[in-house]
Design a protein around this motif. Structure first.
Motif, PDB file in Angstrom:
ATOM      1  N   ALA A  10      -5.074  36.915  21.498  1.00 51.95           N
ATOM      2  CA  ALA A  10      -3.747  37.165  22.064  1.00 51.95           C
ATOM      3  C   ALA A  10      -2.702  36.414  21.251  1.00 51.95           C
ATOM      4  N   ALA A  45      -5.650  34.764  29.612  1.00 54.54           N
ATOM      5  CA  ALA A  45      -6.496  35.164  28.486  1.00 54.54           C
ATOM      6  C   ALA A  45      -7.938  34.731  28.699  1.00 54.54           C
ATOM      7  N   LEU A  50     -10.967  36.687  26.513  1.00 54.40           N
ATOM      8  CA  LEU A  50     -10.497  36.824  25.142  1.00 54.40           C
ATOM      9  C   LEU A  50     -11.039  35.693  24.270  1.00 54.40           C
ATOM     10  N   LEU A  53      -6.360  32.304  21.483  1.00 54.69           N
ATOM     11  CA  LEU A  53      -4.904  32.394  21.475  1.00 54.69           C
ATOM     12  C   LEU A  53      -4.441  32.169  20.049  1.00 54.69           C
ATOM     13  N   LEU A 397       0.155  40.788  29.291  1.00 56.41           N
ATOM     14  CA  LEU A 397      -1.208  40.254  29.221  1.00 56.41           C
ATOM     15  C   LEU A 397      -1.924  40.437  30.551  1.00 56.41           C
TER      16      LEU A 397
END
Length: 447
Positions: A10, A45, A50, A53, A397
């Motif tokens: 992300a 996230a 995920l 970052l 997001l």
């Protein structure tokens, strides 16, 4: 079909990539300098599984800052705070090799790797913005070829510093009174074209041995640097065919340098606007466009990006011929990506403002169509994963995590949890299993 997991990062753009994101009703206008905002994004996230970052960065006030928040906070400080409040998500900071020094970067990233227990990454950038140069005492940036030579030497020095502590150097022998076995800590004594660095590093070898290194240069020198040094490449690509050519080219260059081609992970960027239906996603984008009002501001952005006079752009026409002339302004990869959008006959500037995002493609749709797109790119070899961007944060997001991630998990494209300890392991890097600092992995922040 590629059975490996799809990796997702992300991109932590302040407020979002759309210039009207900060103007939405109920938005926290100061979120871009609010730690709670970034912690909320990190938790979202991580809830979505995920991989990391990703913080881009510019070391100067940007022209578009009059219209939206742009790259305000220092990424390494933000990621250190995020490290203390997350458990799994990777933490990647962009740091310029043109404006920084190797010892400082080696120390900062090694520190972040320890604090996060092996989750740090460094995005190597060479900087193309002259305003940043002026902030660091430079009259102008060096020529591109010199910047990439410096970057190659820079990474070489950082790697040497990260490995300047041999395994077992941190003795911690209380009975013998030996905290550190200095015989196992070696100077690097580097003398090169750009740097003189004695070393060793004062920080123990990072938990990952070598924190994950990313790179985003798309020019010939940029691809050579990535092929030689990068674990992951962040790219601006609008079509799977060109993305496959880019990925194949990187791997061929890596092979010529003696690296295994599969050591490099390829991450095209994509702006995702998700809704329960495509109509809902389109409505979200339209609502933001309506806040901007006239297309003039977006035309000015595009013109600045391509080093054009805004008066030369028309919504109902393609780009003017001078857009294809060589320019030293901006990032070459992004510029080529924008120009490739107009290679299809009939595409207009108005089409680009609806579908593009200054170099990265925009994907608007329902969960199934977005998952279809990701799956096609992944299984056909166009991407190992994606760097995700969103029109507005944190809403974009959150929509992705709540709507798209369940569909990706249903198809087995992404993980359902975190089984790996480090970012390198999560990205399945071949070197990930052999950390040179296994004895220091547990020395992170208290939870």
């Amino acid at each position: 079909m590629d059975s490996a997991p799809l990796h997702l990062l992300a991109n932590m753009q302040p407020s979002g990539v759309h210039q009207a994101a900060w103007r939405t009703p109920g938005a926290n206008r100061r979120s871009f300098v609010d730690l709670d905002y970034y912690l909320e994004l990190a938790r979202l996230a991580e809830r979505g599984g995920l991989d990391a970052l990703f913080f881009a960065d510019f070391a100067a006030l940007q022209p578009e800052s009059g219209r939206q928040p742009r790259w305000t906070m220092d990424p390494t400080l933000l990621l250190s705070a995020i490290a203390a409040t997350t458990e799994h998500i990777g933490l990647v900071a962009s740091i310029s090799t043109t404006l920084a020094e190797p010892y400082h970067v080696a120390r900062v990233v090694a520190t972040l790797d320890h604090l996060s227990r092996g989750r740090a990454g460094w995005n190597v950038v060479t900087s193309f913005d002259p305003r940043s140069a002026h902030n660091f005492g430079l009259d102008q940036l060096p020529e591109k070829e010199a910047r990439y030579r410096r970057a190659g030497e820079f990474v070489e020095v950082v790697d040497a510093l990260w490995s300047s502590w041999e395994e077992g150097a941190l003795a911690l022998d209380a009975e013998a009174g030996t905290y550190l076995d200095l015989d196992r800590v070696k100077a690097v004594d580097h003398v090169g074209e750009f740097f003189r660095v004695a070393g060793p590093l004062q920080v123990p070898t990072p938990p990952q041995g070598r924190p994950v290194v990313f790179q985003a240069g798309a020019s010939g020198p940029g691809r050579d640097l990535a092929a030689r040094t990068a674990d992951g490449v962040f790219a601006a690509q609008l079509a799977p065919e060109s993305a496959r050519r880019y990925r194949d080219d990187l791997r061929a260059r890596a092979s010529e340098l003696g690296r295994a081609p599969e050591e490099i992970r390829f991450f095209p960027g994509v702006v995702v606007v998700a809704g329960e239906t495509r109509a809902e996603a389109l409505a979200k984008r339209a609502a933001l466009d309506d806040l901007v009002g006239s297309a003039d501001a977006r035309l000015i952005n595009l013109a600045h990006f391509l080093d054009l006079d805004p008066r030369s752009l028309r919504l109902d026409a393609s780009l003017p011929p001078e857009a294809w002339e060589s320019s030293s302004h901006g990032a070459e990869g992004f510029r080529h990506s924008v120009l490739s959008f107009f290679e299809d006959a009939g595409r207009t500037v108005g089409d680009f403002l609806r579908e593009g995002s200054l170099g990265h493609r925009t994907l608007l749709g329902d969960p199934r169509s977005i998952a279809d797109d990701f799956e096609e790119w992944h299984v056909t070899g166009a991407a190992d994963g994606f760097v995700l961007m969103f029109d507005a944060q944190p809403a974009g997001l959150r929509d992705f995590v709540d709507l798209v991630v369940p569909e990706l998990r249903r198809r087995g494209l992404v993980r359902t949890g975190y089984a790996e300890e480090t970012l390198a392991q999560r990205l399945r890097l071949p070197r990930a299993g052999a950390s040179a600092a296994r004895e220091t992995v547990g020395a992170g922040v208290a939870r």
